[in-house]
Enzyme design. Sequence first.
Site, short mmCIF file in Angstrom:
data_model
loop_
_atom_site.label_atom_id
_atom_site.label_comp_id
_atom_site.label_asym_id
_atom_site.label_seq_id
_atom_site.Cartn_x
_atom_site.Cartn_y
_atom_site.Cartn_z
N GLY B 55 133.76 49.66 51.84
CA GLY B 55 133.82 48.24 52.21
C GLY B 55 133.84 47.34 51.00
O GLY B 55 133.86 46.12 51.14
N HIS B 56 133.83 47.93 49.80
CA HIS B 56 133.83 47.14 48.56
C HIS B 56 135.12 47.32 47.78
O HIS B 56 135.17 47.05 46.59
CB HIS B 56 132.65 47.56 47.68
CG HIS B 56 131.34 47.57 48.38
ND1 HIS B 56 130.86 46.47 49.05
CD2 HIS B 56 130.42 48.55 48.56
CE1 HIS B 56 129.69 46.77 49.59
NE2 HIS B 56 129.41 48.04 49.31
N LYS B 104 124.42 51.51 41.86
CA LYS B 104 124.03 50.12 42.10
C LYS B 104 122.62 50.12 42.70
O LYS B 104 122.28 51.00 43.48
CB LYS B 104 125.03 49.44 43.05
CG LYS B 104 126.44 49.41 42.46
CD LYS B 104 127.43 48.67 43.34
CE LYS B 104 127.64 49.28 44.71
NZ LYS B 104 128.06 50.70 44.67
N ASP B 109 121.16 54.01 47.83
CA ASP B 109 121.96 54.59 46.75
C ASP B 109 121.06 55.29 45.75
O ASP B 109 121.33 56.41 45.32
CB ASP B 109 122.77 53.50 46.05
CG ASP B 109 123.84 52.91 46.95
OD1 ASP B 109 124.99 53.30 46.82
OD2 ASP B 109 123.50 52.08 47.81
N HIS B 216 126.91 43.18 51.15
CA HIS B 216 126.78 43.96 52.39
C HIS B 216 126.58 43.07 53.60
O HIS B 216 126.14 43.54 54.64
CB HIS B 216 125.61 44.92 52.30
CG HIS B 216 125.72 45.89 51.18
ND1 HIS B 216 125.08 45.70 49.99
CD2 HIS B 216 126.44 47.02 51.06
CE1 HIS B 216 125.38 46.71 49.18
NE2 HIS B 216 126.21 47.51 49.79
#
Lengths: 192, 328
Positions: B55-56, B104, B109, B216
Amino acid sequence: MSVEAWVREFARLVTAEAPRLTELDSAIGDADHGANLSRGLNAVVSALDTSSFPDDGALLKKVGMVLVSTVGGASGPLYGTFFLRAAGALGDGFPAAFRAGVDGVAARGKSTTGEKTMLDALVPAAEALAAGKDWAAVVDAAETGRDATIPLVARKGRASYLGERSAGHLDPGAASATLLVTAAATTLGADG
Amino acid sequence: MKKLINAPADVVVEALAGLAAAHPRLAVDLQNRVVYRADGPVPGKVGLISGGGSGHEPMHGGFVGPGMLDAACAGEVFTSPVPEQILAATKLADGGAGVLHIVKNYTGDVMNFEMAAELAEDVQIATVVTNDDVAVEDSLYTAGRRGVGVTVLLEKIAGAAAAEGRDLAEVTAIAQRVNDRGRSMGLALTSCTVPAAGKPTFDLPDDQMELGVGIHGEPGRRRVPLASAHEAAAMLVEPVLAEIRPDQGVLAFVNGLGGTPLIEQYLLYGEVAALLDKQGIPVVRSLVGSYITSLDMAGASVTLLALDDELLRLWDAPVDTPGLRWGA
């Protein structure tokens, strides 16, 4: 009843409640808690349907591995660690196994109660279990802990990025953790 | 919701298959959702991997190639990859000189990369965690600042250092220096819509914007009345400048979050450049475009990196990836 029934009931509850968990997560997180957890638990149910296990410890270990390898996010390592640690302590009885799982969540997340996380529901439930309380009291402890997250300011996870704005919302992790306790009460509790 | 997809559950795998089809120099392990250099791993070179939720885009798969990443693993939309994927990416990137994990700073993560590093016993691993977002208070009482725009700059610069043949400790030190010298701040004009959720993550009235937003759809620092680009630039640049010391000029990076067109990004860049000029801060390099996005969110972020001679030289080194390409 068996721990397999517990896990299956947890999967059923999470799938049924997935939209609500995601909605809770939309308020203070990133709107994926229900989707992630139900995806992982669907994989768990498939694994249970297609495998046999020598004992409950092996079964719970498999549950943990499947969750770690399918859920992602923070929920994967946290719920995965819960089941892996619980699997290792099952020989000492369910309350000890549950406690070991909760300790694993605290260690993996470097967190404790009062930080608006799963632990706010899990720790009171573990304490009620250890004290020999009946299942209704254990569920009540989890629900009370869950609801007590509403005014808290998050200190862990994505909700912590909101600072004070995270207050006033029920924590989605505490909500799903309460389903884990509820599932235990309706399955394991049936033993009387 | 209107999305050009087939089914929410298939979005990530189908997007990776398309990426591989469009860029023959990339290979994709669809099972593990890892994008890697088709000509890799490069023997004797430090491997660079990164990964995170999808999505990035183009982050991170679009930054795989000579001069940047060796492999990237894609989690579900906005969800970190799992340890097995990270381990697979690590092995595909390992040319025998060790692998740098670029992570990140998001709880999931960090935990998943930690678990993967524990599993990768036979590969030497170093980790750098990006945490450049000034919108988040960095304190003992939070999970720390988020990693956002600096991640792109770090992957490019550390990638150049690895391509030069530096060892793992040196590449890690350079990566850490980029993180320490860069800061970011973003704002949202609309929410994004996660395919699996099917509706906007948050409601944002037409006359308001969300300041200090992440990547997000998690809400930002506060809601403020919708401002002009001129005013918005100041709201983004001032908190960033408060935290870095540009001694030799900056790299100024205006990043679109996915739903904001380039015309508005360049307009905003003009405002940012004027502000920096007014403060006597030379802009030595610039980058404008959508490089680390939040699905279809309208909005932008500003990242400033205080350059030094070495970081500048490494930034200018050749890079050949779908997302960034020059000198190659």
